[in-house]
Design a protein around this motif. Sequence first.
Motif, PDB file in Angstrom:
ATOM      1  N   TYR A  76       2.372   8.456  19.440  1.00  0.00           N
ATOM      2  CA  TYR A  76       3.518   9.366  19.474  1.00  0.00           C
ATOM      3  C   TYR A  76       3.809   9.921  18.085  1.00  0.00           C
ATOM      4  N   LEU A  77       3.805   9.051  17.083  1.00  0.00           N
ATOM      5  CA  LEU A  77       4.111   9.488  15.716  1.00  0.00           C
ATOM      6  C   LEU A  77       3.067  10.478  15.200  1.00  0.00           C
ATOM      7  N   VAL A  78       1.803  10.222  15.465  1.00  0.00           N
ATOM      8  CA  VAL A  78       0.740  11.135  15.027  1.00  0.00           C
ATOM      9  C   VAL A  78       0.928  12.501  15.681  1.00  0.00           C
ATOM     10  N   ASP A  79       1.191  12.499  16.984  1.00  0.00           N
ATOM     11  CA  ASP A  79       1.424  13.763  17.696  1.00  0.00           C
ATOM     12  C   ASP A  79       2.589  14.534  17.072  1.00  0.00           C
ATOM     13  N   GLN A  80       3.677  13.826  16.794  1.00  0.00           N
ATOM     14  CA  GLN A  80       4.872  14.468  16.263  1.00  0.00           C
ATOM     15  C   GLN A  80       4.651  15.018  14.858  1.00  0.00           C
ATOM     16  N   VAL A  81       3.965  14.264  14.024  1.00  0.00           N
ATOM     17  CA  VAL A  81       3.723  14.715  12.645  1.00  0.00           C
ATOM     18  C   VAL A  81       2.912  15.996  12.636  1.00  0.00           C
ATOM     19  N   PHE A  82       1.855  16.054  13.416  1.00  0.00           N
ATOM     20  CA  PHE A  82       1.028  17.265  13.426  1.00  0.00           C
ATOM     21  C   PHE A  82       1.744  18.433  14.105  1.00  0.00           C
ATOM     22  N   GLU A  83       2.582  18.141  15.079  1.00  0.00           N
ATOM     23  CA  GLU A  83       3.369  19.215  15.688  1.00  0.00           C
ATOM     24  C   GLU A  83       4.340  19.802  14.665  1.00  0.00           C
ATOM     25  N   THR A 115      13.465  10.733   9.520  1.00  0.00           N
ATOM     26  CA  THR A 115      13.898   9.978  10.689  1.00  0.00           C
ATOM     27  C   THR A 115      12.799   9.063  11.205  1.00  0.00           C
ATOM     28  N   TYR A 116      11.582   9.610  11.356  1.00  0.00           N
ATOM     29  CA  TYR A 116      10.473   8.806  11.867  1.00  0.00           C
ATOM     30  C   TYR A 116      10.184   7.619  10.956  1.00  0.00           C
ATOM     31  N   ILE A 117      10.186   7.861   9.642  1.00  0.00           N
ATOM     32  CA  ILE A 117       9.870   6.802   8.685  1.00  0.00           C
ATOM     33  C   ILE A 117      10.971   5.750   8.657  1.00  0.00           C
ATOM     34  N   ALA A 118      12.220   6.183   8.630  1.00  0.00           N
ATOM     35  CA  ALA A 118      13.344   5.256   8.527  1.00  0.00           C
ATOM     36  C   ALA A 118      13.451   4.343   9.739  1.00  0.00           C
ATOM     37  N   GLN A 119      12.962   4.806  10.879  1.00  0.00           N
ATOM     38  CA  GLN A 119      13.066   4.031  12.115  1.00  0.00           C
ATOM     39  C   GLN A 119      11.797   3.233  12.403  1.00  0.00           C
ATOM     40  N   SER A 120      10.910   3.109  11.426  1.00  0.00           N
ATOM     41  CA  SER A 120       9.608   2.490  11.664  1.00  0.00           C
ATOM     42  C   SER A 120       9.401   1.219  10.846  1.00  0.00           C
ATOM     43  N   GLU A 121       8.520   0.370  11.379  1.00  0.00           N
ATOM     44  CA  GLU A 121       8.050  -0.802  10.657  1.00  0.00           C
ATOM     45  C   GLU A 121       6.967  -0.344   9.673  1.00  0.00           C
ATOM     46  N   PRO A 122       6.591  -1.195   8.694  1.00  0.00           N
ATOM     47  CA  PRO A 122       5.578  -0.781   7.709  1.00  0.00           C
ATOM     48  C   PRO A 122       4.297  -0.221   8.310  1.00  0.00           C
ATOM     49  N   ILE A 126       0.845  -1.200   0.000  1.00  0.00           N
ATOM     50  CA  ILE A 126       0.000   0.000   0.000  1.00  0.00           C
ATOM     51  C   ILE A 126       0.880   1.249   0.000  1.00  0.00           C
ATOM     52  N   LEU A 127       1.917   1.222   0.818  1.00  0.00           N
ATOM     53  CA  LEU A 127       2.849   2.354   0.859  1.00  0.00           C
ATOM     54  C   LEU A 127       3.493   2.577  -0.507  1.00  0.00           C
ATOM     55  N   ASN A 128       3.920   1.493  -1.127  1.00  0.00           N
ATOM     56  CA  ASN A 128       4.568   1.599  -2.433  1.00  0.00           C
ATOM     57  C   ASN A 128       3.632   2.205  -3.470  1.00  0.00           C
ATOM     58  N   GLN A 129       2.390   1.733  -3.486  1.00  0.00           N
ATOM     59  CA  GLN A 129       1.413   2.259  -4.434  1.00  0.00           C
ATOM     60  C   GLN A 129       1.226   3.750  -4.233  1.00  0.00           C
ATOM     61  N   LEU A 182       2.903   3.546   7.772  1.00  0.00           N
ATOM     62  CA  LEU A 182       1.550   3.834   7.291  1.00  0.00           C
ATOM     63  C   LEU A 182       0.871   4.874   8.178  1.00  0.00           C
ATOM     64  N   VAL A 183       1.090   4.777   9.473  1.00  0.00           N
ATOM     65  CA  VAL A 183       0.531   5.767  10.397  1.00  0.00           C
ATOM     66  C   VAL A 183       1.084   7.155  10.083  1.00  0.00           C
ATOM     67  N   VAL A 184       2.400   7.250   9.878  1.00  0.00           N
ATOM     68  CA  VAL A 184       3.017   8.534   9.528  1.00  0.00           C
ATOM     69  C   VAL A 184       2.424   9.066   8.228  1.00  0.00           C
ATOM     70  N   LEU A 185       2.279   8.190   7.236  1.00  0.00           N
ATOM     71  CA  LEU A 185       1.733   8.609   5.943  1.00  0.00           C
ATOM     72  C   LEU A 185       0.293   9.071   6.078  1.00  0.00           C
ATOM     73  N   GLU A 186      -0.514   8.356   6.854  1.00  0.00           N
ATOM     74  CA  GLU A 186      -1.910   8.751   7.057  1.00  0.00           C
ATOM     75  C   GLU A 186      -1.991  10.135   7.724  1.00  0.00           C
ATOM     76  N   ALA A 187      -1.107  10.385   8.686  1.00  0.00           N
ATOM     77  CA  ALA A 187      -1.096  11.697   9.347  1.00  0.00           C
ATOM     78  C   ALA A 187      -0.647  12.787   8.380  1.00  0.00           C
ATOM     79  N   MET A 188       0.371  12.502   7.574  1.00  0.00           N
ATOM     80  CA  MET A 188       0.843  13.462   6.581  1.00  0.00           C
ATOM     81  C   MET A 188      -0.255  13.780   5.571  1.00  0.00           C
ATOM     82  N   GLU A 189      -0.959  12.751   5.118  1.00  0.00           N
ATOM     83  CA  GLU A 189      -2.028  12.949   4.142  1.00  0.00           C
ATOM     84  C   GLU A 189      -3.178  13.750   4.744  1.00  0.00           C
TER      85      GLU A 189
END
Length: 247
Positions: free
Chosen positions: A205-212, A122-129, A68-71, A133-140
């Motif tokens: 934590y990731l959602v909080d950080q992305v929006f911050e 940094t957040y993405i590189a240190q994360s599992e798929p 899903i991330l790749n697509q 996806l959580v980071v991407l959903e928050a970014m979107e």
Amino acid sequence: MKDILLLIEEKQRVYSQSPLFEFMQDESIYPAKRLAFAPCAAPFIMSFADLCKYVLRQEPTNDAIQAILNQHTYEDDSHWQWFLEDIEKLGFNCSLPLNDSLRFVWGEETKASRLLTYQLYTYIAQSEPIEKLVVLEAMEAASDIFMSFTKPITNQLQSITNQEYSYFGDRHFEAENNHNAHSHDVNKFIESIYISEKTRQKSVYLVDQVFELFTKWNHRLLTYAQDYQVLLPLNQQFEKEQMLEVA
């Protein structure tokens, strides 16, 4: 995963109250001035393709979440071309010597845009798929709000200039809403993903950080837009129209 998606929706609602978006809704200000943050946003917008190609994307994969991330990355990694088109049409494509351009891109004014890219990396590189996806959903979610405020501005500008604006306007807005990665089946699959308590805590934590990060970015964009001097002939036409409306 549903709880994380609900958290993203709540953060999105708070994010929509950003002072930048209030500025962007002020129709007493010439439309191009309300988008004058664009040069300041360039380091992040232009580097988003790299985040897609070199951090979010991992191939080959047998992981359904990574697929899903790749697509998603294939659908997003060329939008920078639309941004360059809009920079030209908005009158922000100023000619600078290379050294001056480099000083701007790596200067204090664009620091927030660079840090946004670096910290997301940094957040993405240190994360599992699933965490990616959580980071991407928050970014979107942040992007959706951003686009919902830029689109009306470009619609107003188009009525003045007879030009279409791809990145800040309808083309990008529609592309984001028609992602294959956002299909009904994919959304249902994402909602049904089970996450452990440890993953849930990291996801919060990731959602909080992305929006911050995006909130800090907005503050810098607002300051830049307010300080930027928009020198366009059409500005005079807009002021005349505003005076006629008042009269």
